[in-house]
Design a protein around this motif. Structure first.
Motif, PDB file in Angstrom:
ATOM      1  N   VAL A  75       0.861  -1.187   0.000  1.00  0.00           N
ATOM      2  CA  VAL A  75       0.000   0.000   0.000  1.00  0.00           C
ATOM      3  C   VAL A  75       0.896   1.235   0.000  1.00  0.00           C
ATOM      4  O   VAL A  75       1.749   1.389   0.870  1.00  0.00           O
ATOM      5  CB  VAL A  75      -0.929   0.014   1.232  1.00  0.00           C
ATOM      6  N   ALA A  77       0.659   4.448   0.977  1.00  0.00           N
ATOM      7  CA  ALA A  77      -0.086   5.442   1.753  1.00  0.00           C
ATOM      8  C   ALA A  77       0.522   6.823   1.518  1.00  0.00           C
ATOM      9  O   ALA A  77       1.679   6.938   1.082  1.00  0.00           O
ATOM     10  CB  ALA A  77      -0.049   5.079   3.231  1.00  0.00           C
ATOM     11  N   PRO A  78      -0.205   7.892   1.797  1.00  0.00           N
ATOM     12  CA  PRO A  78       0.334   9.238   1.556  1.00  0.00           C
ATOM     13  C   PRO A  78       1.634   9.512   2.304  1.00  0.00           C
ATOM     14  O   PRO A  78       2.486  10.251   1.806  1.00  0.00           O
ATOM     15  CB  PRO A  78      -0.792  10.156   2.049  1.00  0.00           C
ATOM     16  N   HIS A  79       1.802   8.891   3.496  1.00  0.00           N
ATOM     17  CA  HIS A  79       2.951   9.237   4.323  1.00  0.00           C
ATOM     18  C   HIS A  79       4.060   8.187   4.309  1.00  0.00           C
ATOM     19  O   HIS A  79       5.177   8.463   4.741  1.00  0.00           O
ATOM     20  CB  HIS A  79       2.502   9.444   5.767  1.00  0.00           C
ATOM     21  N   ARG A 376      -4.877   0.513  10.979  1.00  0.00           N
ATOM     22  CA  ARG A 376      -4.620   1.917  10.670  1.00  0.00           C
ATOM     23  C   ARG A 376      -3.168   2.267  10.944  1.00  0.00           C
ATOM     24  O   ARG A 376      -2.576   1.804  11.918  1.00  0.00           O
ATOM     25  CB  ARG A 376      -5.523   2.840  11.497  1.00  0.00           C
ATOM     26  N   ARG A 379      -3.383   8.183   9.281  1.00  0.00           N
ATOM     27  CA  ARG A 379      -4.756   8.322   8.795  1.00  0.00           C
ATOM     28  C   ARG A 379      -5.076   7.365   7.662  1.00  0.00           C
ATOM     29  O   ARG A 379      -6.075   7.537   6.965  1.00  0.00           O
ATOM     30  CB  ARG A 379      -4.994   9.774   8.345  1.00  0.00           C
ATOM     31  N   GLN A 380      -4.224   6.358   7.457  1.00  0.00           N
ATOM     32  CA  GLN A 380      -4.462   5.389   6.384  1.00  0.00           C
ATOM     33  C   GLN A 380      -5.123   4.128   6.932  1.00  0.00           C
ATOM     34  O   GLN A 380      -4.494   3.332   7.629  1.00  0.00           O
ATOM     35  CB  GLN A 380      -3.152   5.003   5.699  1.00  0.00           C
ATOM     36  N   ILE A 382      -6.629   0.367   6.479  1.00  0.00           N
ATOM     37  CA  ILE A 382      -6.508  -0.811   5.605  1.00  0.00           C
ATOM     38  C   ILE A 382      -7.416  -1.884   6.186  1.00  0.00           C
ATOM     39  O   ILE A 382      -7.200  -2.352   7.301  1.00  0.00           O
ATOM     40  CB  ILE A 382      -5.054  -1.317   5.525  1.00  0.00           C
ATOM     41  N   VAL A 474      -9.250   0.494  -3.467  1.00  0.00           N
ATOM     42  CA  VAL A 474      -9.052   1.756  -2.759  1.00  0.00           C
ATOM     43  C   VAL A 474     -10.285   2.588  -3.037  1.00  0.00           C
ATOM     44  O   VAL A 474     -10.562   2.944  -4.177  1.00  0.00           O
ATOM     45  CB  VAL A 474      -7.789   2.491  -3.233  1.00  0.00           C
ATOM     46  N   THR A 476     -13.068   5.650  -1.346  1.00  0.00           N
ATOM     47  CA  THR A 476     -13.468   6.559  -0.290  1.00  0.00           C
ATOM     48  C   THR A 476     -14.825   6.106   0.227  1.00  0.00           C
ATOM     49  O   THR A 476     -15.813   6.149  -0.518  1.00  0.00           O
ATOM     50  CB  THR A 476     -13.570   7.998  -0.813  1.00  0.00           C
ATOM     51  N   GLN A 525     -11.157   9.612   4.495  1.00  0.00           N
ATOM     52  CA  GLN A 525     -10.041   9.344   3.595  1.00  0.00           C
ATOM     53  C   GLN A 525     -10.256   8.036   2.841  1.00  0.00           C
ATOM     54  O   GLN A 525     -10.990   7.154   3.290  1.00  0.00           O
ATOM     55  CB  GLN A 525      -8.734   9.267   4.386  1.00  0.00           C
ATOM     56  N   THR A 527     -10.025   4.399   1.776  1.00  0.00           N
ATOM     57  CA  THR A 527      -9.722   3.185   2.534  1.00  0.00           C
ATOM     58  C   THR A 527      -9.256   2.092   1.590  1.00  0.00           C
ATOM     59  O   THR A 527      -9.857   1.866   0.538  1.00  0.00           O
ATOM     60  CB  THR A 527     -10.975   2.694   3.294  1.00  0.00           C
TER      61      THR A 527
END
Length: 615
Positions: A75, A77-79, A376, A379-380, A382, A474, A476, A525, A527
């Motif tokens: 995954v 994730a944004p971060h 989690r 804020r991601q 799964i 993925v 929302t 966000q 998921t």
């Protein structure tokens, strides 16, 4: 040309025909042949031909195809990137055991003389590898007359017979079909519309934020919106403009003042364990390297201190491409085991990683039953989800029901089918039964009985259950889906009462550590959802997830019998309306006096009553 016709055009197998086989009729017996040879040698004075040279036996051990029951989920994730190893089981057993068990059942069916080997005659009736592969995906077995198995194709040691291990080794293509990772499914465009409609309904002062009072007040909508009086609110009841359409295609016409629909990038991939391509490392560098130096600091990587220190071999505080590649090939961030079953209670999501490591790596875990877990990181979210094996899809069920109906029609009052019953003007109608006639006619007497027919079909079933897929998505989630904790397509009273706690967990905490006081649209966000399902069920499951559950799965009943019977709406609680006893009895069981008898309260009361009865 049918499988049956092609099968008979093969040259005779170099094996002794069975005495009861209809293929042996009219042929010269071995005893008679021996007398002719002796007499020929005596009367004609000719010498017997020399014996053929001994056959060369190849000492080649059959190699069973590997069942890849471990997959890797990555995954982006944004971060930070997240890597999870997933082990797949069915009914709590390893897939390689289930695979050999299914093949053993098929081998025993085709081993007509019971000698634990397949001879040349028996081999031509086995399931074709390519046709079995196709059946595991679409549910229908359609053999190719031009691809009949032969003893030369299966016999690896040259002894002119096929052992069970050689039989297993033949099914290479279908073995590769047992576990598959599918590409991510697309985002449902209606989700943003549904959230917008619910947000407006809940946001009473119209400030674009949801407060605790506003979310708590949703329960008060029950009396006025609960059209079917099941003490739950469906999406159609909350948003009647949907006209019962779960996809909400006609729900809201977006205006210029409304936010544009969210476009979700499908940042999740599934690979066979040990086969993650090296390009993943390049993608990580490209996506997370903020300063463009082709290295990742700990802040850029998002890794926890222990993981970063393990990868940073030269201790310079940055991860080079070579160091980062060890993340791709080394231990995963998490290990999870998924087990699929026909009974909901047997579907399991198990997190194998040590809880201390889970916490140290920054992950949090929450569960909704045995078959669903939410992980989690920051804020991601799964989600790992194992819905139960559905009854055979309509296409498969109808096909099998039609076959059985056609068999009964052809058999009439006899109770069995002859080849002539399938020929004539109705030959096209009976084509499928004609194709399976010889393989299913186990004793070779020219009569296909109901028992033989059913056994042949039943031998195919384990292969349908074995082929499973890991399907990533993925998406929302809608505000409704976030509140629908048990995924039954309705919001029960308890779900409405606990909604605020679940929604505030989506917002980052305040600077002083307290939970957020308001919830905004930005908290919702995308998921990542990972579902394990049978390959033939993947379309039906996808419709369930994307459409918001138009046909709810039955929630498993649990608790004392009286509790199960009184819980008429299946929401896991018994309300005062559902309770058939007196108010005093209800209050005695409802120990927290919230107006609902929970499963735990019912169990505690039942245990107390059993103890009192014994005393």
């Amino acid at each position: 040309m049918s499988h049956r016709t092609i099968g008979r055009s093969l040259p005779p197998a170099k094996t002794t025909p069975k005495p009861n086989s209809r293929r042996g009729r009219g042929r010269i017996s071995l005893a008679a042949l021996a007398v002719i040879v002796i007499l020929g040698g005596t009367v004609l004075g000719t010498a017997a031909e020399p014996a053929p040279p001994p056959r060369l036996i190849r000492n080649t051990a059959p190699v069973a195809p590997k069942i890849a029951d471990r997959l890797e989920v990555i995954v982006f994730a944004p971060h930070r990137p997240i890597r999870i190893t997933v082990t797949v089981q069915t009914d709590g057993k390893p897939l390689h055991e289930r695979w050999r068990s299914a093949l053993r059942k098929a081998f025993d069916l085709f081993d007509r003389d019971g000698d634990d080997f397949l001879n040349g005659s028996e081999v031509q009736f086995i399931f074709q590898d390519a046709a079995l592969t196709s059946m595991m995906v679409n549910g229908s077995y359609a053999p190719n007359p031009a691809d009949l198995p032969t003893i030369d194709g299966l016999d690896t040691d040259g002894d002119r017979r096929v052992s069970f291990d050689e039989f297993v080794a033949y099914y290479k293509r279908s073995a590769a079909q047992v576990v598959r990772g599918f590409p991510p499914q697309t985002e449902n465009e209606s989700n943003a519309q549904a959230t917008e409609g619910l947000f407006k309904l809940f946001d009473r002062n119209g400030d674009g934020k949801l407060t605790k009072d506003e979310v708590t007040a949703v329960e008060k909508l029950l009396p006025s919106l609960d059209a079917d009086e099941d003490e739950c609110l469906s999406l159609a009841e909350l948003l009647p403009n949907s006209n019962g359409d779960p996809r909400l295609n006609r729900l809201i016409v977006r205006t210029r003042s409304q936010p544009p629909p969210i476009i979700v990038v499908q940042n999740v991939s599934v690979f066979e364990a040990g086969r993650i391509p090296g390009t993943i490392t390049q993608r990580i560098l490209k996506q997370y390297d903020k300063d463009g130096d082709f290295e990742l600091t700990r802040a850029e990587s998002g890794f926890d201190p222990e993981t970063f220190a393990r990868l940073d071999i030269d201790r310079n505080g940055k991860l080079s491409g070579e160091e980062l590649d060890a993340w791709r090939t080394g231990p995963a961030d998490l290990e999870i085991r998924l087990s699929l079953a026909r009974i909901v209670a047997d579907c399991q999501v198990e997190v194998i990683t040590d809880p201390r490591l889970i916490e140290a790596r920054g992950f949090t875990l929450s569960r909704i039953g045995k078959g669903r877990a939410m992980i989690r990181h920051a804020r991601q979210p799964i989600e790992f989800w194992v819905p139960r094996i559905l009854p055979d899809s309509q296409q498969v069920a109808v096909s099998r029901q039609q076959l059985r109906g056609l068999f009964q029609q052809a058999a009439g009052t006899k109770g069995y089918v002859l080849e002539k019953d399938l020929l004539g003007p109705a030959v096209l109608q009976y084509q499928q039964i004609l194709v399976m006639f010889d393989p299913a006619d186990r004793n070779g007497d020219g009569k296909l009985t109901q028992e033989e027919f059913n056994r042949y079909l039943d031998t195919q079933q384990p292969f349908l259950d074995l082929s499973v897929g890991l399907i990533p998505m993925v998406q929302t989630p809608t505000l409704f889906q976030l509140l629908d904790e048990n995924r039954d397509g309705r919001l029960g009273v308890r779900e409405l009462r606990t909604a605020w706690d679940r929604l505030t967990s989506l917002e980052p905490p305040l600077p002083d550590g307290r939970k957020a006081e308001v919830v905004t649209r930005a908290a919702i966000q995308p998921t990542v959802s990972i579902r394990l399902t049978r390959s033939i069920d993947r379309t039906a499951d996808a419709q369930f997830v994307i459409a918001g559950n138009p046909n709810p799965f039955t929630i498993p009943l649990r608790g004392p019998v009286w509790f199960q019977k009184m819980d008429r709406n299946g929401d896991g609680d018994v309300s005062r309306t559902e309770f058939l006893g007196t108010k005093a009895e209800f209050d005695a069981i409802d120990t927290d006096h919230d107006g609902l008898i929970s499963f735990a309260e019912a169990e505690a009361y039942d245990k107390m009553m059993r103890t009192a009865t014994k005393e």
